[in-house]
Scaffold this motif. Structure first.
Motif, short mmCIF file in Angstrom:
data_model
loop_
_atom_site.label_atom_id
_atom_site.label_comp_id
_atom_site.label_asym_id
_atom_site.label_seq_id
_atom_site.Cartn_x
_atom_site.Cartn_y
_atom_site.Cartn_z
N ARG A 1 0.80 -1.23 0.00
CA ARG A 1 0.00 0.00 0.00
C ARG A 1 0.82 1.27 0.00
N THR A 2 1.97 1.25 0.67
CA THR A 2 2.81 2.46 0.71
C THR A 2 4.26 2.07 0.48
N GLU A 3 5.05 3.06 0.13
CA GLU A 3 6.48 2.82 -0.10
C GLU A 3 7.15 2.36 1.20
N GLU A 4 6.76 2.94 2.32
CA GLU A 4 7.34 2.56 3.60
C GLU A 4 7.05 1.09 3.92
N LEU A 5 5.82 0.65 3.69
CA LEU A 5 5.47 -0.76 3.93
C LEU A 5 6.22 -1.69 2.97
N ARG A 6 6.37 -1.26 1.72
CA ARG A 6 7.12 -2.08 0.76
C ARG A 6 8.57 -2.24 1.20
N ARG A 7 9.19 -1.17 1.65
CA ARG A 7 10.58 -1.24 2.12
C ARG A 7 10.69 -2.16 3.34
N TYR A 8 9.72 -2.03 4.26
CA TYR A 8 9.70 -2.88 5.45
C TYR A 8 9.62 -4.35 5.04
N PHE A 9 8.73 -4.67 4.12
CA PHE A 9 8.55 -6.04 3.66
C PHE A 9 9.83 -6.56 3.00
N LEU A 10 10.40 -5.78 2.11
CA LEU A 10 11.61 -6.22 1.42
C LEU A 10 12.78 -6.42 2.37
N SER A 11 12.92 -5.55 3.34
CA SER A 11 14.03 -5.71 4.27
C SER A 11 13.85 -6.98 5.10
N ASN A 12 12.62 -7.31 5.46
CA ASN A 12 12.38 -8.53 6.22
C ASN A 12 12.51 -9.78 5.36
N GLU A 13 12.12 -9.72 4.11
CA GLU A 13 12.34 -10.85 3.19
C GLU A 13 13.83 -11.10 3.02
N LEU A 14 14.60 -10.03 2.92
CA LEU A 14 16.05 -10.16 2.79
C LEU A 14 16.64 -10.82 4.04
N GLU A 15 16.18 -10.40 5.21
CA GLU A 15 16.66 -11.00 6.45
C GLU A 15 16.32 -12.49 6.51
N LEU A 16 15.11 -12.85 6.09
CA LEU A 16 14.71 -14.26 6.05
C LEU A 16 15.64 -15.05 5.14
N PHE A 17 15.92 -14.49 3.96
CA PHE A 17 16.83 -15.14 3.02
C PHE A 17 18.21 -15.34 3.66
N LYS A 18 18.72 -14.31 4.33
CA LYS A 18 20.03 -14.41 4.98
C LYS A 18 20.03 -15.49 6.06
N VAL A 19 18.97 -15.53 6.86
CA VAL A 19 18.88 -16.52 7.94
C VAL A 19 18.84 -17.93 7.36
N ARG A 20 18.04 -18.11 6.32
CA ARG A 20 17.93 -19.45 5.72
C ARG A 20 19.27 -19.94 5.19
N PHE A 21 20.08 -19.04 4.66
CA PHE A 21 21.32 -19.47 4.05
C PHE A 21 22.55 -19.23 4.89
N SER A 22 22.37 -18.73 6.10
CA SER A 22 23.50 -18.65 7.02
C SER A 22 23.57 -19.92 7.86
N ASP A 23 22.55 -20.75 7.77
CA ASP A 23 22.53 -22.03 8.46
C ASP A 23 23.66 -22.91 7.93
N PRO A 24 24.54 -23.38 8.81
CA PRO A 24 25.66 -24.21 8.32
C PRO A 24 25.19 -25.50 7.65
N ASN A 25 23.96 -25.91 7.91
CA ASN A 25 23.43 -27.12 7.29
C ASN A 25 22.76 -26.85 5.95
N ALA A 26 22.62 -25.57 5.58
CA ALA A 26 21.97 -25.22 4.31
C ALA A 26 22.87 -25.65 3.15
N ASP A 27 22.26 -26.31 2.18
CA ASP A 27 23.01 -26.76 1.01
C ASP A 27 22.81 -25.74 -0.10
N LEU A 28 23.73 -24.79 -0.18
CA LEU A 28 23.61 -23.71 -1.16
C LEU A 28 23.70 -24.22 -2.59
#
Length: 89
Positions: free
Chosen positions: A41-68
Motif C-alpha cells: 500500500r505504501t512505499e514505507e510498507l514495501r521497504r519494510y517487507f523487502l528488508s524482512n524478506e532479505l533477512e529471512l533469506f540471509k537466515v535461511r542461508f547462514s545455516d551451516p546445514n543449508a546446502d547452497l
C-alpha cells in the motif's frame, strides 16, 4: 487469473526439493504473495517487507546445514566455484 498464476508457479517452479513437501512449498509461496499484497500500500510498507524478506533469506542461508549448491541448482542458477586462493584475493 491469480489462481491460474499460482497453478503455473506450482507446476513450473515449486517442485518439491530435499526437505520440502509440495504443501510446504505452496504455503511458503502463498504466504509470500499474501504478505506482498498486505505490504504494497505504501512505499514505507514495501521497504519494510523487502528488508524482512532479505533477512529471512540471509537466515535461511547462514545455516551451516543449508546446502547452497542444491538451492542454486534447483533454481537454475549457474555458477563456478572458486578455490581458496581466489577467494583470499
Amino acid at each position: 487469473e491469480l489462481r491460474a498464476s499460482i497453478r503455473k508457479v506450482d507446476r513450473e517452479i515449486m517442485q518439491p526439493t530435499e526437505g520440502w513437501t509440495q504443501e510446504a512449498l505452496h504455503r511458503d509461496l502463498a504466504s509470500h504473495f499474501l504478505l506482498r499484497l498486505a505490504f504494497c500500500r505504501t512505499e514505507e510498507l514495501r521497504r519494510y517487507f523487502l528488508s524482512n524478506e532479505l533477512e529471512l533469506f540471509k537466515v535461511r542461508f547462514s545455516d551451516p546445514n543449508a546446502d547452497l549448491s542444491l538451492f542454486l541448482r534447483d533454481n537454475g542458477l549457474r555458477y563456478e566455484p572458486i578455490d581458496a586462493d581466489e577467494l583470499a584475493q
